[in-house]
Design a protein around this motif. Structure first.
Motif, PDB file in Angstrom:
ATOM      1  N   ARG A 190       0.827  -1.205   0.000  1.00  0.00           N
ATOM      2  CA  ARG A 190       0.000   0.000   0.000  1.00  0.00           C
ATOM      3  C   ARG A 190       0.864   1.260   0.000  1.00  0.00           C
ATOM      4  NH1 ARG A 190      -4.888  -1.330   4.336  1.00  0.00           N
ATOM      5  NH2 ARG A 190      -5.695  -3.181   3.241  1.00  0.00           N
ATOM      6  N   ARG A 191       0.327   2.301  -0.607  1.00  0.00           N
ATOM      7  CA  ARG A 191       1.066   3.566  -0.643  1.00  0.00           C
ATOM      8  C   ARG A 191       1.308   4.100   0.762  1.00  0.00           C
ATOM      9  NH1 ARG A 191      -1.696   7.012  -5.639  1.00  0.00           N
ATOM     10  NH2 ARG A 191      -1.109   5.547  -7.312  1.00  0.00           N
ATOM     11  N   SER A 192       0.385   3.846   1.676  1.00  0.00           N
ATOM     12  CA  SER A 192       0.547   4.321   3.050  1.00  0.00           C
ATOM     13  C   SER A 192       1.775   3.699   3.705  1.00  0.00           C
ATOM     14  CB  SER A 192      -0.703   3.999   3.875  1.00  0.00           C
ATOM     15  OG  SER A 192      -0.966   2.600   3.864  1.00  0.00           O
ATOM     16  N   ALA A 193       2.073   2.442   3.360  1.00  0.00           N
ATOM     17  CA  ALA A 193       3.264   1.791   3.913  1.00  0.00           C
ATOM     18  C   ALA A 193       4.525   2.443   3.375  1.00  0.00           C
ATOM     19  CB  ALA A 193       3.260   0.302   3.580  1.00  0.00           C
ATOM     20  N   LEU A 199       4.819   5.518   2.242  1.00  0.00           N
ATOM     21  CA  LEU A 199       4.916   6.860   2.818  1.00  0.00           C
ATOM     22  C   LEU A 199       5.370   6.788   4.267  1.00  0.00           C
ATOM     23  CD1 LEU A 199       4.489   9.903   2.613  1.00  0.00           C
ATOM     24  CD2 LEU A 199       2.073   9.535   3.201  1.00  0.00           C
ATOM     25  N   GLY A 200       4.791   5.854   5.020  1.00  0.00           N
ATOM     26  CA  GLY A 200       5.149   5.731   6.423  1.00  0.00           C
ATOM     27  C   GLY A 200       6.616   5.408   6.626  1.00  0.00           C
ATOM     28  N   TYR A 201       7.135   4.491   5.845  1.00  0.00           N
ATOM     29  CA  TYR A 201       8.541   4.135   5.987  1.00  0.00           C
ATOM     30  C   TYR A 201       9.461   5.223   5.447  1.00  0.00           C
ATOM     31  CZ  TYR A 201       7.690  -0.485   7.860  1.00  0.00           C
ATOM     32  OH  TYR A 201       7.325  -1.521   8.687  1.00  0.00           O
ATOM     33  N   ALA A 213       9.094  -1.699   3.654  1.00  0.00           N
ATOM     34  CA  ALA A 213       7.872  -1.392   2.910  1.00  0.00           C
ATOM     35  C   ALA A 213       7.466  -2.569   2.029  1.00  0.00           C
ATOM     36  CB  ALA A 213       8.066  -0.134   2.072  1.00  0.00           C
ATOM     37  N   THR A 268       5.623  -5.677   3.498  1.00  0.00           N
ATOM     38  CA  THR A 268       4.186  -5.626   3.749  1.00  0.00           C
ATOM     39  C   THR A 268       3.394  -6.305   2.638  1.00  0.00           C
ATOM     40  OG1 THR A 268       3.895  -3.457   2.674  1.00  0.00           O
ATOM     41  CG2 THR A 268       4.465  -3.463   5.017  1.00  0.00           C
TER      42      THR A 268
END
Length: 234
Positions: free
Chosen positions: A118-121, A123-125, A159, A162
């Protein structure tokens, strides 16, 4: 989930897993007790035993992700042991070099699963690595560029993990936490938690175990998926 997966292992694989668990316990107790000699020697055997578990448990024919994970565990073992042959900044660079190769092997192993990331992963990392770099930049000195390169690859590995599955995702996160503590301990004067060796090694061992378990689960799922062939033209 790990317990359920362990129940499906062959006796040789279970024996190797038991050896890994025993050596891990000895190592962590030694870390807690400050027995540096025992901690150092026991660390030499961690990754070979974990690699043996994967080698014995992986379905045949061996999949590319399994082979690359074995390579990553091999480079991790070199990162654990090779610095003992030198000292100072050279030892740190040797460790970073071999673990960088391990991260690249993991990235290659996880790359086929990138569609599930996911893009959120990502971005988060990316934010996590940027924050770590900012925290370490003032104290890194000549090691700033190698540390940055390693941090980017570490974040990419976490990332991509995931996409492999939930177990591997937790493993990737723990690996990142472990290496972040090493970086902060080396470059940030304010970072000095109690029992830092225990914290670093417990997250490292758990991270490597969960990454290996995640790759094994994904390989078994792929191996058990029936191949659909077309009957057109028959």
């Amino acid at each position: 989930m790990i317990r359920a997966a362990a129940a499906t292992l062959s006796r040789p694989a279970l024996a190797a897993l038991g050896g890994f668990a025993a050596v891990s316990a000895v190592h962590l107790i030694a870390q807690l007790a400050g027995a540096d000699g025992i901690a150092n020697v026991s660390q030499w055997f961690l990754m070979p035993l974990l690699a043996l578990v994967l080698l014995l448990a992986a379905p045949a024919p061996r999949q590319r992700s399994v082979t690359l994970t074995l390579i990553a565990l091999g480079f991790s073992w070199l990162g654990d042991t090779a610095p003992d042959l030198t000292g100072g900044d050279a030892a740190f660079l040797v460790m970073i070099g071999f673990f960088l190769l391990a991260q690249l092997a993991y990235i290659a192993a996880f790359w086929p699963y990138r569609g599930a990331v996911r893009r959120s992963a990502v971005l988060g990392y990316a934010v996590a690595v940027a924050g770590l770099f900012a925290a370490c930049a003032s104290g890194a000195g000549a090691l700033l560029v190698p540390a940055l390169i390693y941090g980017v690859c570490l974040g990419a590995m976490a990332a991509l993990s995931t996409g492999v599955g939930a177990v591997a995702a937790v493993g990737g996160a723990l690996f990142l936490v472990s290496d972040s503590m090493i970086a902060l301990g080396a470059f940030a004067d304010w970072f000095d938690p109690p029992a830092s060796g225990l914290l670093i090694m417990s997250t490292y061992i758990a991270g490597q175990l969960l990454l290996t378990a995640g790759v094994l689960a994904a390989a078994r799922a792929t191996a058990s998926t029936p191949v659909v062939t077309s009957s057109a033209g028959r």
